[in-house]
Design a protein around this motif. Structure first.
Motif, PDB file in Angstrom:
ATOM      1  N   GLY A  53      11.776  -6.684 -12.506  1.00  0.00           N
ATOM      2  CA  GLY A  53      12.729  -7.551 -11.989  1.00  0.00           C
ATOM      3  C   GLY A  53      13.149  -6.243 -10.265  1.00  0.00           C
ATOM      4  O   GLY A  53      12.245  -5.717 -10.268  1.00  0.00           O
ATOM      5  N   GLY A  54      13.988  -7.255  -9.683  1.00  0.00           N
ATOM      6  CA  GLY A  54      14.535  -6.774  -8.650  1.00  0.00           C
ATOM      7  C   GLY A  54      15.361  -7.332  -8.236  1.00  0.00           C
ATOM      8  O   GLY A  54      16.787  -8.231  -8.525  1.00  0.00           O
ATOM      9  N   ALA A  55      16.080  -7.000  -7.356  1.00  0.00           N
ATOM     10  CA  ALA A  55      17.046  -7.728  -6.640  1.00  0.00           C
ATOM     11  C   ALA A  55      16.938  -7.563  -5.185  1.00  0.00           C
ATOM     12  O   ALA A  55      16.195  -7.271  -4.266  1.00  0.00           O
ATOM     13  N   LEU A  56      17.192  -9.202  -4.175  1.00  0.00           N
ATOM     14  CA  LEU A  56      17.605  -9.430  -2.963  1.00  0.00           C
ATOM     15  C   LEU A  56      18.944  -9.807  -2.150  1.00  0.00           C
ATOM     16  O   LEU A  56      19.570 -10.118  -3.092  1.00  0.00           O
ATOM     17  N   ILE A  57      19.317  -9.258  -1.169  1.00  0.00           N
ATOM     18  CA  ILE A  57      20.348  -9.780  -0.463  1.00  0.00           C
ATOM     19  C   ILE A  57      20.305 -10.149   1.339  1.00  0.00           C
ATOM     20  O   ILE A  57      19.061 -10.020   1.356  1.00  0.00           O
ATOM     21  N   SER A  58      21.199 -11.322   1.522  1.00  0.00           N
ATOM     22  CA  SER A  58      20.854 -12.225   2.841  1.00  0.00           C
ATOM     23  C   SER A  58      22.064 -11.084   3.104  1.00  0.00           C
ATOM     24  O   SER A  58      22.860 -11.682   2.471  1.00  0.00           O
ATOM     25  N   MET A  59      22.036 -11.517   4.704  1.00  0.00           N
ATOM     26  CA  MET A  59      23.163 -11.882   5.577  1.00  0.00           C
ATOM     27  C   MET A  59      23.542 -13.518   6.023  1.00  0.00           C
ATOM     28  O   MET A  59      22.727 -13.578   6.399  1.00  0.00           O
ATOM     29  N   THR A  60      25.163 -13.306   5.417  1.00  0.00           N
ATOM     30  CA  THR A  60      25.361 -14.562   6.401  1.00  0.00           C
ATOM     31  C   THR A  60      26.643 -14.265   6.797  1.00  0.00           C
ATOM     32  O   THR A  60      27.494 -13.358   7.058  1.00  0.00           O
ATOM     33  N   TYR A  61      27.564 -16.027   7.081  1.00  0.00           N
ATOM     34  CA  TYR A  61      28.429 -15.727   8.049  1.00  0.00           C
ATOM     35  C   TYR A  61      29.518 -17.086   7.451  1.00  0.00           C
ATOM     36  O   TYR A  61      28.695 -18.568   6.998  1.00  0.00           O
ATOM     37  N   LEU A  62      31.373 -16.869   8.194  1.00  0.00           N
ATOM     38  CA  LEU A  62      31.645 -18.325   7.134  1.00  0.00           C
ATOM     39  C   LEU A  62      31.794 -19.672   8.008  1.00  0.00           C
ATOM     40  O   LEU A  62      32.064 -20.446   8.003  1.00  0.00           O
ATOM     41  N   ALA A 107       1.287  -1.090   0.169  1.00  0.00           N
ATOM     42  CA  ALA A 107       0.176   0.405  -0.662  1.00  0.00           C
ATOM     43  C   ALA A 107       0.680   1.282  -0.107  1.00  0.00           C
ATOM     44  O   ALA A 107       0.557   2.320  -0.380  1.00  0.00           O
ATOM     45  N   LYS A 108       1.511   0.811   0.829  1.00  0.00           N
ATOM     46  CA  LYS A 108       3.041   2.286   0.663  1.00  0.00           C
ATOM     47  C   LYS A 108       4.215   2.491   0.049  1.00  0.00           C
ATOM     48  O   LYS A 108       4.108   3.895  -0.563  1.00  0.00           O
ATOM     49  N   LEU A 109       4.155   1.853  -0.492  1.00  0.00           N
ATOM     50  CA  LEU A 109       5.288   1.831  -1.656  1.00  0.00           C
ATOM     51  C   LEU A 109       4.858   1.394  -3.168  1.00  0.00           C
ATOM     52  O   LEU A 109       5.651   1.895  -4.488  1.00  0.00           O
ATOM     53  N   GLY A 110       4.017   0.917  -3.347  1.00  0.00           N
ATOM     54  CA  GLY A 110       3.250   0.189  -4.547  1.00  0.00           C
ATOM     55  C   GLY A 110       4.087  -0.177  -4.810  1.00  0.00           C
ATOM     56  O   GLY A 110       3.335  -1.343  -6.145  1.00  0.00           O
ATOM     57  N   GLY A 111       5.534  -1.170  -5.359  1.00  0.00           N
ATOM     58  CA  GLY A 111       6.023  -2.300  -5.514  1.00  0.00           C
ATOM     59  C   GLY A 111       7.494  -1.997  -4.705  1.00  0.00           C
ATOM     60  O   GLY A 111       7.316  -1.016  -4.172  1.00  0.00           O
ATOM     61  N   LEU A 112       7.758  -3.545  -5.395  1.00  0.00           N
ATOM     62  CA  LEU A 112       9.664  -3.103  -4.808  1.00  0.00           C
ATOM     63  C   LEU A 112      10.516  -3.297  -5.890  1.00  0.00           C
ATOM     64  O   LEU A 112      11.110  -4.061  -6.491  1.00  0.00           O
ATOM     65  N   ASP A 113      12.071  -2.692  -5.333  1.00  0.00           N
ATOM     66  CA  ASP A 113      13.225  -2.820  -6.289  1.00  0.00           C
ATOM     67  C   ASP A 113      14.055  -3.462  -5.619  1.00  0.00           C
ATOM     68  O   ASP A 113      14.494  -4.341  -6.390  1.00  0.00           O
ATOM     69  N   PHE A 114      13.956  -4.009  -4.435  1.00  0.00           N
ATOM     70  CA  PHE A 114      15.244  -4.202  -3.605  1.00  0.00           C
ATOM     71  C   PHE A 114      14.608  -4.570  -2.206  1.00  0.00           C
ATOM     72  O   PHE A 114      13.905  -4.083  -1.452  1.00  0.00           O
ATOM     73  N   VAL A 115      15.047  -5.626  -1.736  1.00  0.00           N
ATOM     74  CA  VAL A 115      14.879  -6.285  -0.484  1.00  0.00           C
ATOM     75  C   VAL A 115      16.330  -6.163   0.496  1.00  0.00           C
ATOM     76  O   VAL A 115      17.094  -7.511  -0.342  1.00  0.00           O
ATOM     77  N   VAL A 116      16.606  -6.349   1.505  1.00  0.00           N
ATOM     78  CA  VAL A 116      17.887  -6.664   2.340  1.00  0.00           C
ATOM     79  C   VAL A 116      17.478  -7.686   3.762  1.00  0.00           C
ATOM     80  O   VAL A 116      16.530  -6.852   4.362  1.00  0.00           O
ATOM     81  N   HIS A 117      17.387  -8.024   3.729  1.00  0.00           N
ATOM     82  CA  HIS A 117      16.688  -9.528   4.595  1.00  0.00           C
ATOM     83  C   HIS A 117      17.662  -9.683   5.521  1.00  0.00           C
ATOM     84  O   HIS A 117      19.803 -10.353   4.714  1.00  0.00           O
ATOM     85  N   SER A 118      17.714  -9.241   6.995  1.00  0.00           N
ATOM     86  CA  SER A 118      19.617  -9.499   7.193  1.00  0.00           C
ATOM     87  C   SER A 118      18.432  -8.810   9.442  1.00  0.00           C
ATOM     88  O   SER A 118      19.147  -8.430  10.195  1.00  0.00           O
TER      89      SER A 118
END
Ligand code: NAD
Length: 273
Positions: free
Chosen positions: A147-156, A89-100
């Motif tokens: 289209g779009g892009a998503l990232i998540s955060m990981t560790y060794l 409702a607020k953004l109308g659509g998404l281009d990217f997501v950061v999952h942290s």
């Protein structure tokens, strides 16, 4: 910490709308990434976990010009439904997501993995830290029409045995595998999905791991560059992956850890040979 950094300014994210999940305080990796994205013109909504955090997160959001701040517990379907309805409702659509976002019970982040891992604790870590990215990808991709892009955060700790990281290491391995499967499914829609494997950094999450400070010291001592992982480096990598600079990169786990991940022997042993 991240509020003291002068992130490079520009227009790489101008016209892009996105969601940042996981700011808890000014040390959060999500906050550093958001600072860099804001400096490049991104419009953002943030989700945060629970009312208790709102007082801390709201001024940080306002400081970066973030207008939409939405409560969201990723383990609660009703909360996810409400949050994503509000985002639509607020953004109308998404281009990217950061999952942290990650969580494991403190009792499982110490000592013997075999002895200390319980069914409940294992499933909690998997639910919050790995499954939630699959759920977020499903909901967010439905709002990505160009289209779009998503990232998540990981560790060794997903690839190698890191003392005390235990259940979280297994959850991070699942998160990284999920990143590749999601990248395959969403690729035809022009959506890229990647993970950043950051070196140890001083945040609330690290404080929950027994010997967390030692992880930073060892990360520095055994790294190729002999330095700490910087917020600038992690945020810069996020900018690359989420902007059009990252075109053609998907299903990747990028290490941003001053070269800690690729060392096979400590410097002392090399020199003492
Ligand atoms: P942080 O504590 O600032 O961030 C973790 C976030 O997860 C918090 O905002 C917390 O509210 C959120 N969260 C936990 N349970 C949740 C739930 N049920 N619903 C919604 N949100 C929830 O710590 P951080 O170090 O910035 O962690 C961010 C990410 O970076 C995590 O995935 C972590 O594993 C990863 N990471 C951290 C380091 C490090 O050394 N700090 C290194 C590599 C990767």
């Amino acid at each position: 910490m991240a509020d003291e950094i002068a992130f490079p300014k520009g227009d790489l994210m101008r016209g892009k709308k996105g969601l940042v999940m996981g700011v808890a305080n000014h040390n959060s990796i999500a906050y550093g990434i958001a600072g860099q994205l804001a400096a490049q013109g991104a419009e953002m909504a943030w989700t945060y976990m629970g009312e208790a955090l709102e007082r801390r997160v709201r001024p940080l959001a306002e400081g970066l010009g973030v207008k939409h701040l939405i409560a969201c517990d990723v383990t609660d379907d009703a909360s996810m439904d409400t949050a994503f309805a509000e985002i639509a409702a607020k953004l109308g659509g998404l281009d990217f997501v950061v999952h942290s976002i990650a969580f494991a019970n403190k009792d499982e982040l110490k000592g013997s993995f075999v002895e200390n891992t319980t069914r409940e604790g294992f499933l909690t870590a998997m639910n919050v830290s790995a499954f939630s990215f699959v759920d977020v990808a499903k909901r967010a991709s439905a709002l990505m029409n160009n289209g779009g892009a998503l990232i998540s955060m990981t560790y060794l700790g997903s690839e190698r045995v890191i003392p005390n990281y235990n259940t979280m290491g297994v959850a991070k391995a699942a998160l990284e595998a999920a990143t590749r499967y999601i990248a395959r499914d969403l690729g035809p829609k022009g959506i890229r999905v990647n993970a950043i494997s950051a070196g140890a950094m001083r945040t609330l999450s690290l404080a929950g791991i027994s010997g967390g400070r030692g992880m930073i010291a060892q990360g520095r001592a055994f790294s190729a560059m002999k330095e700490d992982t910087s917020m600038e480096g992690v945020a810069g990598c996020a900018l690359w992956l989420l902007s059009d600079l990252g075109r053609s990169t998907t299903g990747e786990v990028v290490h941003v850890d001053a070269g800690f991940h690729m060392m096979g022997m400590s410097a002392d042993e090399e020199e003492g040979a």
